[in-house]
Design a protein around this motif. Structure first.
Motif, PDB file in Angstrom:
ATOM      1  N   LYS A  21       0.837  -1.207   0.000  1.00 41.31           N
ATOM      2  CA  LYS A  21       0.000   0.000   0.000  1.00 41.31           C
ATOM      3  C   LYS A  21       0.873   1.260   0.000  1.00 41.31           C
ATOM      4  O   LYS A  21       0.577   2.238  -0.686  1.00 41.31           O
ATOM      5  N   TYR A  25       0.965   3.905  -3.094  1.00 43.34           N
ATOM      6  CA  TYR A  25       0.685   5.324  -2.863  1.00 43.34           C
ATOM      7  C   TYR A  25       1.779   6.175  -3.513  1.00 43.34           C
ATOM      8  O   TYR A  25       1.486   7.143  -4.229  1.00 43.34           O
ATOM      9  N   GLN A  28       1.569   6.546  -7.277  1.00 40.16           N
ATOM     10  CA  GLN A  28       0.440   7.336  -7.789  1.00 40.16           C
ATOM     11  C   GLN A  28       0.686   8.844  -7.681  1.00 40.16           C
ATOM     12  O   GLN A  28      -0.154   9.625  -8.104  1.00 40.16           O
ATOM     13  N   GLN A  29       1.827   9.241  -7.128  1.00 45.57           N
ATOM     14  CA  GLN A  29       2.098  10.662  -6.897  1.00 45.57           C
ATOM     15  C   GLN A  29       2.989  11.241  -7.988  1.00 45.57           C
ATOM     16  O   GLN A  29       3.847  10.553  -8.537  1.00 45.57           O
ATOM     17  N   ILE A  41      -2.123   8.342   5.091  1.00 46.64           N
ATOM     18  CA  ILE A  41      -2.350   7.574   3.866  1.00 46.64           C
ATOM     19  C   ILE A  41      -3.469   6.573   4.108  1.00 46.64           C
ATOM     20  O   ILE A  41      -4.430   6.500   3.350  1.00 46.64           O
TER      21      ILE A  41
END
Length: 149
Positions: A21, A25, A28-29, A41
């Motif tokens: 996870k 995360y 995706q940035q 988060i």
């Protein structure tokens, strides 16, 4: 401790239940556009973006730290950034008491080694890893993710 690049992050998903996870995360940035901030988060994952002037190895060693309840994923967005490191089991000189609120314990011991990370490289520091971050000649931008150990 683990040192690697984001390209290989999936290799570490099985090390801890929250690593997948955390790295998803990150993927995706738009890392370079992130502003300095602190954020949640998900359950067990907190993040921060830091951007500040680096310090000397001597200055960083005054904040030679480890954590009891969290694992640090420290990702260099723009660097380079050098870290000092030493196994907690070989540290013998705590600097004060463990701060439970901030989950940090400092040591007067010196790092055994130093290593440098460049853009899109990360280090994972477990509770047994004492580390001295932010050694740099210039500004470092990084993402720190705190993973509940």
């Amino acid at each position: 401790m683990i040192i690697d690049t984001l390209d290989n992050a999936a290799k570490y998903y099985g090390v801890h239940p929250l690593f997948q996870k955390a790295f998803e995360y990150i993927s995706q940035q738009n890392l370079k556009s992130l502003e300095v901030s602190k954020f949640d988060i998900s359950e067990g994952l907190k993040g921060a973006i830091a951007e500040k002037e680096g310090m000397t190895a001597e200055e960083s060693a005054t904040k030679f730290e480890c954590h009891n309840n969290n694992i640090d994923i420290q990702l260099v967005i723009t660097g380079p950034e050098t870290f000092g490191w030493r196994p907690r089991s070989t540290c013998s000189s705590p600097k004060g008491e463990y701060n439970a609120e901030k989950d940090v314990l400092f040591f007067n011991d010196a790092p055994d080694m130093h290593f440098t990370l460049n853009d899109n490289q990360f280090a994972i520091f477990f509770p047994e890893d004492v580390h001295a971050p932010m050694i740099a000649d210039g500004v470092v931008k990084k993402m720190i993710i705190k993973v509940k150990a």
